[in-house]
Write an enzyme that holds these catalytic residues in place. Structure first.
Site, PDB file in Angstrom:
ATOM      1  N   PRO A 175      34.944  52.233  43.867  1.00  0.00           N
ATOM      2  CA  PRO A 175      35.633  52.876  42.739  1.00  0.00           C
ATOM      3  C   PRO A 175      36.849  53.680  43.193  1.00  0.00           C
ATOM      4  O   PRO A 175      37.660  54.093  42.368  1.00  0.00           O
ATOM      5  CB  PRO A 175      34.556  53.791  42.136  1.00  0.00           C
ATOM      6  CG  PRO A 175      33.543  53.966  43.191  1.00  0.00           C
ATOM      7  CD  PRO A 175      33.590  52.758  44.065  1.00  0.00           C
ATOM      8  N   GLU A 218      24.650  56.052  47.570  1.00  0.00           N
ATOM      9  CA  GLU A 218      25.706  57.033  47.316  1.00  0.00           C
ATOM     10  C   GLU A 218      27.007  56.674  48.045  1.00  0.00           C
ATOM     11  O   GLU A 218      28.107  56.924  47.553  1.00  0.00           O
ATOM     12  CB  GLU A 218      25.206  58.417  47.774  1.00  0.00           C
ATOM     13  CG  GLU A 218      26.119  59.576  47.432  1.00  0.00           C
ATOM     14  CD  GLU A 218      26.336  59.744  45.926  1.00  0.00           C
ATOM     15  OE1 GLU A 218      25.447  59.349  45.149  1.00  0.00           O
ATOM     16  OE2 GLU A 218      27.411  60.226  45.543  1.00  0.00           O
ATOM     17  N   ARG A 229      38.940  30.762  39.918  1.00  0.00           N
ATOM     18  CA  ARG A 229      39.478  29.944  38.822  1.00  0.00           C
ATOM     19  C   ARG A 229      40.958  29.642  39.002  1.00  0.00           C
ATOM     20  O   ARG A 229      41.509  28.786  38.321  1.00  0.00           O
ATOM     21  CB  ARG A 229      39.194  30.578  37.465  1.00  0.00           C
ATOM     22  CG  ARG A 229      39.910  31.858  37.200  1.00  0.00           C
ATOM     23  CD  ARG A 229      39.325  32.559  35.984  1.00  0.00           C
ATOM     24  NE  ARG A 229      39.579  31.836  34.739  1.00  0.00           N
ATOM     25  CZ  ARG A 229      40.748  31.822  34.102  1.00  0.00           C
ATOM     26  NH1 ARG A 229      41.774  32.483  34.590  1.00  0.00           N
ATOM     27  NH2 ARG A 229      40.895  31.143  32.977  1.00  0.00           N
ATOM     28  N   ASP A 270      47.350  32.358  30.947  1.00  0.00           N
ATOM     29  CA  ASP A 270      46.504  33.534  30.751  1.00  0.00           C
ATOM     30  C   ASP A 270      47.315  34.812  30.631  1.00  0.00           C
ATOM     31  O   ASP A 270      48.432  34.892  31.141  1.00  0.00           O
ATOM     32  CB  ASP A 270      45.551  33.712  31.948  1.00  0.00           C
ATOM     33  CG  ASP A 270      44.385  32.761  31.878  1.00  0.00           C
ATOM     34  OD1 ASP A 270      44.081  32.273  30.787  1.00  0.00           O
ATOM     35  OD2 ASP A 270      43.784  32.517  32.942  1.00  0.00           O
TER      36      ASP A 270
HETATM   37  C1  LIG Z   1      26.914  54.168  43.227  1.00  0.00           C
HETATM   38  S1  LIG Z   1      28.361  53.456  43.905  1.00  0.00           S
HETATM   39  C2  LIG Z   1      28.906  54.737  44.990  1.00  0.00           C
HETATM   40  C3  LIG Z   1      29.994  55.545  44.396  1.00  0.00           C
HETATM   41  C4  LIG Z   1      30.521  56.645  45.340  1.00  0.00           C
HETATM   42  N1  LIG Z   1      29.581  57.718  45.453  1.00  0.00           N
HETATM   43  C5  LIG Z   1      31.840  57.178  44.793  1.00  0.00           C
HETATM   44  O1  LIG Z   1      31.806  58.015  43.896  1.00  0.00           O
HETATM   45  O2  LIG Z   1      32.908  56.706  45.233  1.00  0.00           O
HETATM   46  C6  LIG Z   1      27.735  52.226  45.016  1.00  0.00           C
HETATM   47  C7  LIG Z   1      28.664  51.069  45.293  1.00  0.00           C
HETATM   48  O3  LIG Z   1      28.993  50.394  44.099  1.00  0.00           O
HETATM   49  C8  LIG Z   1      30.264  49.799  44.237  1.00  0.00           C
HETATM   50  N2  LIG Z   1      31.100  50.232  43.091  1.00  0.00           N
HETATM   51  C9  LIG Z   1      30.779  51.170  42.184  1.00  0.00           C
HETATM   52  N3  LIG Z   1      31.727  51.310  41.259  1.00  0.00           N
HETATM   53  C10 LIG Z   1      32.697  50.421  41.569  1.00  0.00           C
HETATM   54  C11 LIG Z   1      33.959  50.084  40.984  1.00  0.00           C
HETATM   55  N4  LIG Z   1      34.418  50.697  39.912  1.00  0.00           N
HETATM   56  N5  LIG Z   1      34.685  49.114  41.576  1.00  0.00           N
HETATM   57  C12 LIG Z   1      34.252  48.492  42.683  1.00  0.00           C
HETATM   58  N6  LIG Z   1      33.071  48.770  43.284  1.00  0.00           N
HETATM   59  C13 LIG Z   1      32.298  49.723  42.742  1.00  0.00           C
HETATM   60  C14 LIG Z   1      30.833  50.213  45.580  1.00  0.00           C
HETATM   61  O4  LIG Z   1      30.649  49.149  46.498  1.00  0.00           O
HETATM   62  C15 LIG Z   1      29.990  51.407  45.926  1.00  0.00           C
HETATM   63  O5  LIG Z   1      29.863  51.589  47.312  1.00  0.00           O
END
Ligand SMILES: C[S@@+](CC[C@H](N)C(=O)[O-])C[C@H]1O[C@@H](n2cnc3c(N)ncnc32)[C@H](O)[C@@H]1O
Length: 246
Positions: free
Chosen positions: A94, A121, A159, A174
């Site tokens: 994220p 986490e 795709r 698209d």
């Molecule tokens: C619970 S999340 C951890 C979030 C982290 N504590 C933070 O706030 O940055 C667990 C995993 O989900 C994935 N993930 C969660 N949200 C994401 C997003 N918006 N885009 C891409 N990957 C995501 C990532 O690989 C991350 O390591």
């Protein structure tokens, strides 16, 4: 994930049956090659543990660096023995840059990538600092693991590979298809049979397909589609048009 190596899709743990298999991309098994690697296979304890408590305290668990390092080393070694080129590591996170159609297009034109899916986490920062080339986010929200973000990325990229869609041009039409600012429009409306829907079925909406689409005049049709695409973009995503003057 890598392109053009003419090998079938081999999904395996942890995404045993990824959603990409149920979409159009399953129709082009030769166009790309997907292999899944599970860091649990690179642990030595009975519990196959890949996480531990965070130093400094706090909630949540942190993915261990060492199983991930061993997993990545095995992945890279296997690719090297198979004569495949090295690939960049993309961490689905994220905290990354937002994914976009132009990023999908650049990935589709590249030899591929190693997609790192987090859980819990966090991942031990030392692993991220040492091995990650790029972070990509699916948006400003948090899901519990990187697998679904990776599947989204895969679907968007695969795709675009030759032979995946029935009509290659449909990807070119698209929304966001062309990265050039003046072309970054949403898709125009589309219609299919019947030419006129039965009375009353769609309330106040015109039940007839716009006449220009039935005209056979492709210049008029192209102009109409471009105008509708501009309208849709102005109405729904005016932010996409701010670059038009440059
Ligand atoms: C619970 S999340 C951890 C979030 C982290 N504590 C933070 O706030 O940055 C667990 C995993 O989900 C994935 N993930 C969660 N949200 C994401 C997003 N918006 N885009 C891409 N990957 C995501 C990532 O690989 C991350 O390591």
């Amino acid at each position: 994930m890598s392109q053009g190596e003419r090998q079938p899709l081999h999904p395996a743990s942890p995404a045993e049956d990824p959603p990409v298999r149920s979409s159009r991309v399953r129709h082009a098994p030769d166009a790309y090659f997907l292999r899944c690697w599970n860091p649990r296979d690179y642990t030595f304890d009975n519990y196959r543990r890949i996480d531990d408590r965070p130093y400094g305290g706090g909630p949540g668990m942190v993915m261990l660096a060492e199983p991930l390092l061993r997993c990545l080393a095995d992945l890279r070694g296997t690719r090297a023995r198979e004569g495949r080129p090295p690939l960049p590591v993309i961490y689905l996170s994220p905290q990354g840059q937002h994914f976009s159609q132009s990023r999908a297009q650049r990935l589709a034109a590249s030899p591929g990538a190693i997609l790192l899916c987090g859980r819990y986490e966090a991942i031990d920062q030392r692993f991220l600092d040492a091995e990650v080339d790029e972070e990509i986010s699916m948006g400003d929200f948090v899901v519990s693991g990187g697998e679904l973000p990776a599947m989204l990325l895969l679907d968007a990229v695969v795709r675009l590979l030759p032979g995946v869609l029935n009509h290659g041009e449909s990807a070119e039409q698209d929304s966001f298809a062309d990265g050039a600012p003046a072309q970054r429009l949403l898709d125009c409306p589309h219609y299919t049979r019947p030419e006129v829907l039965p009375p009353g079925l769609v309330g106040d909406v015109d039940p007839a397909v716009p006449a220009v689409l039935l005209s056979g005049n492709h210049r008029d049709i192209d102009q109409w589609r471009h105008a509708r695409a501009l309208e849709a973009t102005c109405a729904k995503r005016p932010d996409l048009l701010v670059d038009l003057g440059s």
